[in-house]
Enzyme design. Structure first.
Site, short mmCIF file in Angstrom:
data_model
loop_
_atom_site.label_atom_id
_atom_site.label_comp_id
_atom_site.label_asym_id
_atom_site.label_seq_id
_atom_site.Cartn_x
_atom_site.Cartn_y
_atom_site.Cartn_z
N ARG A 122 -2.79 10.54 4.38
CA ARG A 122 -1.39 11.19 4.60
C ARG A 122 -0.64 11.07 3.29
O ARG A 122 -0.06 12.39 2.97
CB ARG A 122 -0.65 10.74 5.74
CG ARG A 122 0.57 11.45 6.16
CD ARG A 122 1.01 11.12 7.43
NE ARG A 122 2.37 11.40 7.52
CZ ARG A 122 2.82 12.86 7.86
NH1 ARG A 122 1.60 13.59 8.22
NH2 ARG A 122 3.75 13.27 8.12
N ARG A 125 -8.49 -0.01 4.47
CA ARG A 125 -7.35 0.78 3.99
C ARG A 125 -6.30 0.11 3.70
O ARG A 125 -5.43 0.60 2.86
CB ARG A 125 -6.96 2.15 5.05
CG ARG A 125 -8.14 2.85 5.42
CD ARG A 125 -7.67 4.16 6.15
NE ARG A 125 -6.27 4.46 5.72
CZ ARG A 125 -5.27 4.65 6.63
NH1 ARG A 125 -5.49 4.52 7.83
NH2 ARG A 125 -4.09 5.06 5.97
N CYS A 130 -3.85 12.83 13.28
CA CYS A 130 -4.37 11.23 13.17
C CYS A 130 -4.24 10.85 14.48
O CYS A 130 -3.58 11.31 15.52
CB CYS A 130 -2.93 10.53 12.31
SG CYS A 130 -3.01 8.90 12.42
N LYS A 171 0.73 -1.40 -0.21
CA LYS A 171 -0.09 0.00 0.12
C LYS A 171 0.82 1.44 -0.14
O LYS A 171 0.73 2.19 -0.89
CB LYS A 171 -0.84 -0.10 1.29
CG LYS A 171 -1.60 1.50 1.49
CD LYS A 171 -2.54 1.55 2.62
CE LYS A 171 -1.80 1.65 4.05
NZ LYS A 171 -1.50 3.13 4.31
N ASN A 172 1.91 1.42 0.86
CA ASN A 172 2.57 2.76 1.19
C ASN A 172 3.39 2.82 -0.07
O ASN A 172 3.76 3.87 -0.23
CB ASN A 172 3.42 2.57 2.20
CG ASN A 172 2.37 2.68 3.62
OD1 ASN A 172 1.36 2.99 3.47
ND2 ASN A 172 3.16 2.45 4.83
N ARG A 200 2.12 13.76 13.64
CA ARG A 200 2.68 13.50 12.37
C ARG A 200 2.81 14.92 11.32
O ARG A 200 1.92 15.09 10.49
CB ARG A 200 1.51 12.62 11.58
CG ARG A 200 1.37 11.34 12.40
CD ARG A 200 0.57 10.22 11.76
NE ARG A 200 1.54 9.60 10.46
CZ ARG A 200 1.06 8.74 9.79
NH1 ARG A 200 -0.13 8.11 10.25
NH2 ARG A 200 1.92 8.18 8.93
N ASP A 202 4.52 -0.14 12.29
CA ASP A 202 3.27 -0.59 11.69
C ASP A 202 2.86 -2.19 12.13
O ASP A 202 1.85 -2.66 11.93
CB ASP A 202 3.28 -0.42 10.27
CG ASP A 202 3.11 0.97 9.87
OD1 ASP A 202 2.74 1.85 10.74
OD2 ASP A 202 3.23 1.32 8.68
C1 UD1 Z 1 5.22 6.38 6.52
C2 UD1 Z 1 3.91 5.30 6.39
C3 UD1 Z 1 3.43 4.78 8.00
C4 UD1 Z 1 4.50 4.44 8.81
C5 UD1 Z 1 5.59 5.53 8.89
C6 UD1 Z 1 6.72 5.23 9.74
C7 UD1 Z 1 3.30 6.01 4.32
C8 UD1 Z 1 2.12 6.49 3.39
N1 UD1 Z 1 3.12 5.72 5.33
O1 UD1 Z 1 4.33 7.57 7.19
O2 UD1 Z 1 2.66 3.65 7.35
O3 UD1 Z 1 4.04 4.20 10.27
O4 UD1 Z 1 6.30 5.93 7.42
O5 UD1 Z 1 7.37 4.24 9.40
O6 UD1 Z 1 4.42 5.59 3.54
N2 UD1 Z 1 8.19 13.27 11.62
C9 UD1 Z 1 8.59 14.63 12.15
N3 UD1 Z 1 8.58 15.65 11.22
C10 UD1 Z 1 8.30 15.47 9.73
C11 UD1 Z 1 7.94 14.25 9.47
C12 UD1 Z 1 7.99 13.23 10.22
O7 UD1 Z 1 9.19 14.81 13.37
O8 UD1 Z 1 8.36 16.63 9.15
C13 UD1 Z 1 8.16 12.39 12.66
C14 UD1 Z 1 6.95 11.63 12.74
O9 UD1 Z 1 6.27 12.57 13.78
C15 UD1 Z 1 7.09 10.42 13.20
C16 UD1 Z 1 8.45 9.89 12.44
O10 UD1 Z 1 9.15 11.13 12.05
O11 UD1 Z 1 7.52 10.51 14.70
C17 UD1 Z 1 8.29 9.03 11.27
O12 UD1 Z 1 7.41 9.76 10.56
P1 UD1 Z 1 7.44 9.62 8.82
O13 UD1 Z 1 8.39 8.79 8.57
O14 UD1 Z 1 7.33 10.87 8.16
O15 UD1 Z 1 6.10 8.72 8.44
P2 UD1 Z 1 5.15 8.94 7.34
O16 UD1 Z 1 6.23 9.04 6.16
O17 UD1 Z 1 3.96 9.88 7.28
#
Ligand code: UD1
Length: 432
Positions: free
Chosen positions: A104, A411, A128, A34-35, A133, A319
């Site tokens: 997202r 989802r 969320c 999915k991701n 996030r 996850d």
């Molecule tokens: C992706 C996955 C999600 C998974 C996550 C972590 C998708 C669509 N979703 O989410 O299923 O749980 O990776 O493996 O691919 N963070 C910051 N600042 C930012 C961005 C992120 O502090 O600007 C922090 C977040 O709060 C979190 C961590 O980084 O603690 C990981 O987030 P991130 O890797 O960005 O997750 P997603 O890409 O949203």
């Protein structure tokens, strides 16, 4: 005359009725990731030529992304698990809030819209249940590539100044290895002028999958899968055909379905390197794994408690924290599970307790004392992976469980009840 009150929305919600205690056998087939698929779909915005993606899972999130791309002017054709996307010319750079909210990954399209159009206006993804996030890293990256970015009224507007409307290559050090930020910047930098370097990049397999697709479209990316990614910008990308990698989280969930029901089962297709940390924990808690070219056969022994801490890849994935906790709730001994990625990802604990699990929470750490039996109960999956944990617990709990939260489950798990039923699980989807 009095009329009966309408039934509450909650009662109308569908649920899975699961009769616990049945062994599984045979093979569980894993769908495309999915991701990965969600982000690969947004790469179609980077070229006017046709992008054909195979092994795209039939999920509600994919439907959502399709609607977003259509709203931008992309022509979409979907047949079974193949999707053809052609962004000959984009009619909008502004996906609407009602489509973006709740998905997202749709925010990550900002990088490709901006690179193609020189302008993008994308609503912030909604908050969320599992944590705040933020998207500051995505925005920092786009600014480093020369975009002017403002955030107002919950909408991010990015524009490339100058005549050429082309982003400029830059070096970017991420504060945290965000998967979404790495993907956003990667897509934006492919069409930038000059060389970009992303340091402290996310190393998740989905990032590698995106880089492989972009390279197949004519991009020049090296280092994806490691902490430093180098992108030599090109002027245009072309179409291609590409197959999405298998979903490592679905595969992990299925291995856990075997372990929790103490059943020997084959799970395929799986790329074992995408799941190393999870496979190690399964071995540590007493499962024997036979790995062949396509899949994994798992034979659970007596399940013992193990400690788990979630980490960015290649560490243990957040996850699979909730699904693994369901297994450890049935283990012999104590497990300590620490969630390090999200600040609010322990909501499944209360639901597992409702099924008789013995779990103490201390902040973002759960201390799980294994019990010999879970007992069936009505439970709610409060997010996608919490819902998966409830299904796993339902497979082994004594009696009949009702698992709600199927809007979350759908989802991320394509046809889960049909897949499980084909392996001997007793469950059905009911509307009340
Ligand atoms: C992706 C996955 C999600 C998974 C996550 C972590 C998708 C669509 N979703 O989410 O299923 O749980 O990776 O493996 O691919 N963070 C910051 N600042 C930012 C961005 C992120 O502090 O600007 C922090 C977040 O709060 C979190 C961590 O980084 O603690 C990981 O987030 P991130 O890797 O960005 O997750 P997603 O890409 O949203």
């Amino acid at each position: 005359m009095t009329t009966a009150a309408p039934p509450s929305q909650d009662i109308l919600k569908p649920h899975l009725a699961i009769a616990g205690g049945h062994k599984l056998q045979g093979e569980l087939r894993v769908s495309g990731a999915k991701n990965s698929a969600l982000v690969l779909m947004t790469a179609s915005l980077l070229t006017s030529e046709r992008l054909t993606l195979h092994n795209v899972p039939p999920l509600t999130d994919i439907d959502g992304m399709e609607s977003i791309l259509v709203s931008l002017g992309v022509k979409v054709r979907r047949r079974s698990e193949t999707i053809e996307l052609q962004a000959s010319s984009l009619t909008s750079a502004e996906p609407p809030y009602k489509l973006v909210n709740g998905l997202r990954a749709s925010f990550f399209a900002i990088g490709s819209i901006l690179a193609r159009m020189g302008y993008a206006k994308v609503p912030l993804p909604g908050g969320c249940r599992i944590g705040a996030r933020p998207v500051v890293e995505h925005i920092r990256g786009l600014k480093a590539l020369g975009a002017l970015v403002t955030v107002e009224h919950g909408v991010v507007t990015a524009a490339v100044p100058g005549e050429s409307k082309r982003l400029k290559g830059a070096s970017i050090v991420l504060d945290c290895p965000s998967v979404g930020a790495t993907e956003t910047i990667l897509m934006a930098a492919t069409l930038a002028e000059g060389i970009s370097v992303i340091e402290n990049a996310a190393q998740e397999p989905e990032v590698q999958d995106l880089a492989n697709l972009l390279n197949a479209m004519g991009a020049r990316i090296t280092g994806a899968g490691g902490p430093t990614i180098t992108i030599e910008g090109v002027e245009t990308l072309h179409g291609c055909e590409y197959s999405v990698i298998p979903d490592r989280i679905e595969a992990g969930t299925f291995l856990l379905a075997a372990a929790i029901t103490r059943s020997r089962l084959r799970v395929a297709p799986v790329v074992p390197d995408h799941l190393s940390a999870v496979l190690q924990k399964l071995r540590d808690c007493g499962c024997v794994l036979e790995i062949d070219e396509e899949g994994i056969t798992i034979t659970p022994g007596e399940i013992k408690g193990v400690d788990i801490t979630t980490q960015p890849f290649p560490g243990f994935p957040t996850d699979l924290q909730a699904p693994f906790m369901a297994l450890l709730a049935t283990a012999n001994g104590t497990s300590v599970i620490t969630e390090k990625i999200y600040e609010n990802r322990m909501q499944h604990v209360a639901e597992l307790q409702r099924m008789g699990a013995s779990i103490r929470i201390q902040g973002n750490t759960a201390v799980v004392e294994g019990v010999s039996n879970l007992s069936a109960a009505p439970v709610n999956g409060t997010d996608l992976r919490a819902a998966a944990a409830m299904v796993l617990a339902g497979l082994v709990a004594r009696g009949s469980s009702q698992v709600r939260g199927l809007n979350h489950l759908d989802r991320g798990y394509a046809g889960i009840e049909a897949k499980l039923r084909a392996c001997g699980a007793v469950l059905e989807r009911l509307l009340s």
